[in-house]
Design an enzyme around this catalytic site. Structure first.
Site, PDB file in Angstrom:
ATOM      1  N   ASP A 286     -25.774   2.438   7.203  1.00 47.13           N
ATOM      2  CA  ASP A 286     -26.410   2.406   8.520  1.00 47.13           C
ATOM      3  C   ASP A 286     -27.825   2.981   8.470  1.00 47.13           C
ATOM      4  O   ASP A 286     -28.605   2.811   9.408  1.00 47.13           O
ATOM      5  CB  ASP A 286     -25.601   3.237   9.526  1.00 47.13           C
ATOM      6  CG  ASP A 286     -24.781   2.376  10.482  1.00 47.13           C
ATOM      7  OD1 ASP A 286     -25.131   1.199  10.661  1.00 47.13           O
ATOM      8  OD2 ASP A 286     -23.810   2.908  11.050  1.00 47.13           O
TER       9      ASP A 286
ATOM     10  N   LYS B 188     -18.034  -6.558  12.712  1.00 43.23           N
ATOM     11  CA  LYS B 188     -18.487  -6.159  11.382  1.00 43.23           C
ATOM     12  C   LYS B 188     -17.398  -6.472  10.345  1.00 43.23           C
ATOM     13  O   LYS B 188     -17.686  -6.990   9.263  1.00 43.23           O
ATOM     14  CB  LYS B 188     -18.840  -4.664  11.368  1.00 43.23           C
ATOM     15  CG  LYS B 188     -20.104  -4.361  12.166  1.00 43.23           C
ATOM     16  CD  LYS B 188     -20.339  -2.866  12.399  1.00 43.23           C
ATOM     17  CE  LYS B 188     -21.551  -2.671  13.314  1.00 43.23           C
ATOM     18  NZ  LYS B 188     -21.828  -1.260  13.655  1.00 43.23           N
TER      19      LYS B 188
ATOM     20  N   GLN C  17     -19.063   4.480  13.532  1.00 41.57           N
ATOM     21  CA  GLN C  17     -19.596   3.835  14.728  1.00 41.57           C
ATOM     22  C   GLN C  17     -19.965   4.885  15.769  1.00 41.57           C
ATOM     23  O   GLN C  17     -19.205   5.809  16.033  1.00 41.57           O
ATOM     24  CB  GLN C  17     -18.551   2.843  15.285  1.00 41.57           C
ATOM     25  CG  GLN C  17     -19.052   1.989  16.439  1.00 41.57           C
ATOM     26  CD  GLN C  17     -20.168   1.026  16.043  1.00 41.57           C
ATOM     27  OE1 GLN C  17     -20.262   0.590  14.907  1.00 41.57           O
ATOM     28  NE2 GLN C  17     -21.021   0.693  16.992  1.00 41.57           N
TER      29      GLN C  17
END
Ligand code: GUN
Length: 293
Positions: A119, A52, A96
């Site tokens: 997200d 990412k 994450q």
């Protein structure tokens, strides 16, 4: 049979984003900036987060990687999230997953400012998605929609069988495919670990989306001739011939299933690469205040 090339599609999307970033820079606008919090050293998570950050660099975004040992307290993590919420330089950030067991994941996700939740995991973004309001869509389902759209796959009125009900993939995917929109407008069946007679459902499916994490779950006898098969599985299995010592296996028995399909995603190189592209897209939207205008 057509292979759905996620790598190529992801590169095309990232090029589109990079071109837009170049324009933003040229006109003196705010360069999108993504931050990522990574707790612990889980092999998969480290790779994903590094990819990412690399994607940010490639397309011209700013990026910040914040790493913690897996002994970090929930309180300390929540303090960092509040700080990122208030930092005007950061347009969007992600935590994450998975997090260590002593940390309450729901509490952490709810602490993220929904306007920076690129997200799409905050309950406000989940709710807005369900209600059909502008929202950050989770990257993997959004990536699958992109694949369906860019390959012009008909979804209206089709029977879409989603397997797996996770908050990250299966559940949002089933909702998005049921929406009155393209891609979508499908009749959706959501199957999971307690579904009785899974093949009964998959055999009726025009579109199968498998997001379980069980290598080889979907065998040829479970798939109708001409079906579209989207494989979200990325299980690491040992492979001595690979430098890394492992290879990625999907939920679909690819070699046996592919000949029956009209379209199918490979693993790797299918859905996986799109996830990053869609996270970048969400970050761009955050920088442009597009979702919460
Ligand atoms: N773990 C698995 N998929 C994801 C994702 O899309 N975002 C985050 N933050 N964690 C994940």
């Amino acid at each position: 049979m057509t292979l759905l090339d996620g790598k190529k599609t992801s590169e095309a999307i990232q090029q589109e984003i990079a071109a837009e970033v170049a324009e933003i820079k040229a006109s003196g606008g705010k360069v999108p900036h993504l931050a990522a919090i990574l707790v612990g050293n889980d092999g998969g998570s480290v790779t994903y987060v590094n990819n990412k950050v690399l994607a940010c660099e490639r397309i011209g975004f700013g990026s910040t990687l914040i790493r913690y040992e897996d002994t970090i307290s929930e309180e300390e993590l929540l303090i960092k999230i509040k700080e990122l919420n208030l930092n005007d330089e950061i347009d969007g950030f992600i935590v994450q997953l998975p997090l260590p067991k002593h940390i309450d994941t729901e509490k952490v996700l709810e602490a993220v400012d929904p306007q920076k939740d690129v997200d799409g995991f905050h309950p406000i973004n989940v709710g807005r998605m369900v209600a059909g309001l502008p929202a950050y869509l989770p990257a993997t389902p959004a990536g699958i929609l992109q694949l369906l759209e860019r390959y012009q796959i008909e979804t209206r009125g089709k029977h879409c069988v989603v397997i797996g009900r996770s908050n990250i993939v299966g559940s949002p995917m089933s909702i998005l495919m049921s929406k009155c929109a393209y891609p979508g407008d499908a009749t959706v069946t959501l199957c999971h670990r307690n579904t009785v007679d899974l093949p009964h459902y998959t055999r009726q499916a025009d579109i199968i989306i498998a997001a379980v994490g069980k290598p080889g779950l979907i065998t040829a006898d479970m798939v109708k001739e001409g079906a579209v098969v989207i494989d979200v599985g990325t299980t690491r299995v040992p492979d001595a011939t690979k430098k890394s010592g492992y290879k990625l296996k999907g939920d679909v028995d690819f070699d046996a299933v592919a000949p029956k399909c009209s379209f199918i995603t490979p693993v790797p190189g299918g859905v996986g690469p799109l996830t990053i592209a869609m996270l970048m897209k969400n970050t761009l939207r955050a920088a442009k205040s597009e979702v919460y205008a």
